[in-house]
Structure formats: structure tokens, C-alpha cells
Scaffold this motif. Structure first.
Motif, PDB file in Angstrom:
ATOM      1  N   VAL A  78       8.425  90.948   1.391  1.00  0.00           N
ATOM      2  CA  VAL A  78       9.759  90.710   0.838  1.00  0.00           C
ATOM      3  C   VAL A  78       9.704  89.458  -0.027  1.00  0.00           C
ATOM      4  O   VAL A  78       9.254  88.398   0.410  1.00  0.00           O
ATOM      5  N   GLU A  79      10.183  89.598  -1.261  1.00  0.00           N
ATOM      6  CA  GLU A  79      10.160  88.479  -2.211  1.00  0.00           C
ATOM      7  C   GLU A  79      11.584  88.130  -2.657  1.00  0.00           C
ATOM      8  O   GLU A  79      12.398  89.018  -2.925  1.00  0.00           O
ATOM      9  N   LEU A  80      11.883  86.860  -2.726  1.00  0.00           N
ATOM     10  CA  LEU A  80      13.175  86.374  -3.233  1.00  0.00           C
ATOM     11  C   LEU A  80      13.146  86.455  -4.757  1.00  0.00           C
ATOM     12  O   LEU A  80      12.256  85.898  -5.396  1.00  0.00           O
ATOM     13  N   GLN A  81      14.124  87.167  -5.339  1.00  0.00           N
ATOM     14  CA  GLN A  81      14.161  87.352  -6.791  1.00  0.00           C
ATOM     15  C   GLN A  81      15.501  86.925  -7.374  1.00  0.00           C
ATOM     16  O   GLN A  81      16.406  86.528  -6.645  1.00  0.00           O
ATOM     17  N   CYS A  85      16.862  90.210  -2.943  1.00  0.00           N
ATOM     18  CA  CYS A  85      15.583  90.230  -2.232  1.00  0.00           C
ATOM     19  C   CYS A  85      14.983  91.628  -2.337  1.00  0.00           C
ATOM     20  O   CYS A  85      15.662  92.619  -2.056  1.00  0.00           O
ATOM     21  N   ARG A  86      13.722  91.688  -2.730  1.00  0.00           N
ATOM     22  CA  ARG A  86      13.083  92.983  -2.939  1.00  0.00           C
ATOM     23  C   ARG A  86      11.948  93.195  -1.949  1.00  0.00           C
ATOM     24  O   ARG A  86      11.113  92.318  -1.736  1.00  0.00           O
ATOM     25  N   GLY A 108       2.543  98.283  -4.392  1.00  0.00           N
ATOM     26  CA  GLY A 108       2.660  99.675  -3.987  1.00  0.00           C
ATOM     27  C   GLY A 108       3.594 100.453  -4.907  1.00  0.00           C
ATOM     28  O   GLY A 108       4.186  99.905  -5.843  1.00  0.00           O
ATOM     29  N   THR A 109       3.750 101.737  -4.644  1.00  0.00           N
ATOM     30  CA  THR A 109       4.567 102.604  -5.489  1.00  0.00           C
ATOM     31  C   THR A 109       6.043 102.547  -5.133  1.00  0.00           C
ATOM     32  O   THR A 109       6.882 102.996  -5.901  1.00  0.00           O
ATOM     33  N   THR A 110       6.382 101.984  -3.959  1.00  0.00           N
ATOM     34  CA  THR A 110       7.779 101.986  -3.508  1.00  0.00           C
ATOM     35  C   THR A 110       8.308 100.565  -3.362  1.00  0.00           C
ATOM     36  O   THR A 110       7.726  99.745  -2.659  1.00  0.00           O
ATOM     37  N   THR A 111       9.405 100.276  -4.055  1.00  0.00           N
ATOM     38  CA  THR A 111      10.083  98.996  -3.894  1.00  0.00           C
ATOM     39  C   THR A 111      11.580  99.259  -3.780  1.00  0.00           C
ATOM     40  O   THR A 111      12.087 100.253  -4.294  1.00  0.00           O
ATOM     41  N   SER A 112      12.291  98.375  -3.090  1.00  0.00           N
ATOM     42  CA  SER A 112      13.734  98.535  -2.945  1.00  0.00           C
ATOM     43  C   SER A 112      14.362  97.178  -2.640  1.00  0.00           C
ATOM     44  O   SER A 112      13.697  96.267  -2.141  1.00  0.00           O
ATOM     45  N   ALA A 141      21.213 100.531 -14.343  1.00  0.00           N
ATOM     46  CA  ALA A 141      20.145 101.262 -15.022  1.00  0.00           C
ATOM     47  C   ALA A 141      19.208 101.915 -14.009  1.00  0.00           C
ATOM     48  O   ALA A 141      18.774 103.061 -14.193  1.00  0.00           O
ATOM     49  N   ALA A 142      18.904 101.204 -12.942  1.00  0.00           N
ATOM     50  CA  ALA A 142      18.026 101.738 -11.908  1.00  0.00           C
ATOM     51  C   ALA A 142      18.679 102.930 -11.205  1.00  0.00           C
ATOM     52  O   ALA A 142      18.029 103.936 -10.912  1.00  0.00           O
ATOM     53  N   ALA A 143      19.995 102.813 -10.964  1.00  0.00           N
ATOM     54  CA  ALA A 143      20.716 103.900 -10.301  1.00  0.00           C
ATOM     55  C   ALA A 143      20.756 105.141 -11.181  1.00  0.00           C
ATOM     56  O   ALA A 143      20.584 106.266 -10.703  1.00  0.00           O
TER      57      ALA A 143
END
Length: 245
Positions: A78-81, A85-86, A108-112, A141-143
């Protein structure tokens, strides 16, 4: 006899190589340090969990090899952006066999996005408690990108809107688009029962469509039976624009 000795030595060597340990899994501190260095995010890793997955890799530092040269392990990080947080699922750390220093991180291929409150951080991460407009646009845009029900859009001409046409949802999906293109219904997708999705449409295409739809004469150029091919339709439309200059 000499050949048998060479063969035996070869087998022993192969077994010896296979028996060599793949290397110890990097420690948590090392993985975090690698991530921070590779992504330039000092102090922004909030959580790290090992997912195991020890496996060989034939690729390291952008180079591919015929045989495995390294070992990879998987982690959830988990990274603070800026916008919150992603969570990066199954991000991999791959190290050259026998080395604890020659390592790299692979996303990896999956982030959220995940709730920052769980980590004691503001809702919108580095942006604080108020969501910036930039973050709203990115989230929308992501949605839109992940939606599978959007039709028309770029590549489908709607009247004079041939680039970045707006997107719609339609009652019968692609069949409705086909009916529109075959002029079984129209002149707008909405006349075919479709619903305009403004938030997922590009501004230029949305502006073109809105302007055209509000202009009966312009609509007639693309729908009236007397303009039965694209040349006639575009000539009508171009002449109409010239007459208004």
C-alpha cells in the motif's frame, strides 16, 4: 570409460546446481527500500504483506536469459499517493540467484484504491481531506474506462461528429448501434432509445453532438431522404455553415 566418467560428472554437476538454494526471501525493510528507490516515493509505503509465490525468472533488469537467473517473491503493498492510498496486489521483487543486492521491483497487474483511514492518513492521501479536481477527473476516467456497457464513442460517426463522438448506453447493446448505422432509427442514438453518458464522453465530442442536436437544419443534412449519401450530406452541412458566416 572416459565417456562414462564425463557423463557422471555432468550429472553430478547438474544435480549440484539444482540443489543450490534459490536464495533467501528479501526482508521487509529491503523490499520497502527497493520500492522507494525505484518509484521515488520515500516514506510513502504504508503496508507490506508477503504473498509468497517463490518462483524462478528468466528475466532481470530488462534482459532475458535462456535459463533462470533469479527468483521472485510476491507482495501486497500500500502506497500513499496524491489522491489517496493505492493497493498494489502481487507486486514482485526479483533478485539474481545468490545475490541479496541485485534486485528489482515489478508492479502487479491489479491495483485499487483503499481507505486511507485504516493507516491513519487523510482520506485523499497527500491532498488531505478535500478531493482536488485533478483527482476527481482521474477517478471518473478510471471508472469510465472499466465500464463495458458504453457504446458509440470514437470510431462511430454521429452526424458531423466523426471524432471523439460521445458515448451512450443502449437497450439492446451493439444491436442498437447496428440499427442506428443502418439508419433503422435516428437521427440520434437517443432516438434509438440510447442514453447519453456525459461524464464519460470527451468534451470535444460532447460539444459537437450537443450543438448539432440543437440545430434542426444541420440534423436534416444528415437525415433527410434527399441527402442519400455521405457526399450529399457533408455538402449540405458545409454549405449550411458557409451560409451562416
Amino acid at each position: 570409460m572416459k565417456s562414462l566418467m564425463v557423463l557422471a560428472c555432468g550429472i553430478i554437476a547438474a544435480v549440484s546446481m539444482a540443489a543450490q538454494p534459490a536464495g533467501a526471501e528479501p526482508g521487509k525493510a529491503q523490499v520497502i527500500q527497493l520500492w522507494e528507490q525505484q518509484h521515488n516515493v520515500k516514506g510513502r509505503v504504508l503496508d507490506l504483506k508477503s504473498r509468497g509465490g517463490q518462483r524462478p525468472t528468466n528475466e532481470l533488469n530488462g534482459k532475458k536469459y535462456l535459463t533462470p537467473v533469479g527468483t521472485c517473491w510476491d507482495y501486497d503493498l500500500v502506497e500513499l499517493q496524491k489522491c489517496g492510498c493505492r493497493l498494489f496486489e502481487k507486486a514482485s521483487v526479483c533478485c539474481r540467484r545468490g545475490s541479496t543486492k541485485e534486485c528489482e521491483v515489478r508492479i502487479g497487474t491489479t491495483t485499487s484504491m483503499v481507505d486511507c483511514a485504516k493507516y491513519g492518513k487523510p482520506k485523499y492521501g497527500l491532498s488531505g481531506t478535500v478531493e482536488p479536481e485533478e483527482c476527481k477527473v482521474r477517478k471518473q476516467a478510471a471508472a469510465c474506462w472499466s465500464r463495458k456497457d458504453l457504446l458509440f464513442g470514437p470510431g462511430v460517426a454521429i452526424g458531423p461528429c466523426t471524432e471523439n463522438a460521445p458515448v451512450f448506453t443502449c437497450p439492446k447493446g451493439q444491436d442498437t448501434v447496428t440499427a442506428f448505422l443502418e439508419r433503422q432509427c435516428g437521427p440520434t442514438p437517443e432516438d434509438c432509445g440510447c442514453t447519453l453518458v456525459e461524464e464519460c464522453s470527451k468534451p470535444q465530442g460532447l460539444a459537437c453532438y450537443t450543438q448539432w442536436k440543437a440545430d434542426k437544419q444541420a440534423m436534416d443534412c444528415f437525415w433527410s431522404e434527399q441527402y442519400d449519401n455521405n457526399y450529399k450530406r457533408w455538402k449540405c452541412y458545409d454549405d449550411l455553415k458557409k451560409s451562416r458566416q
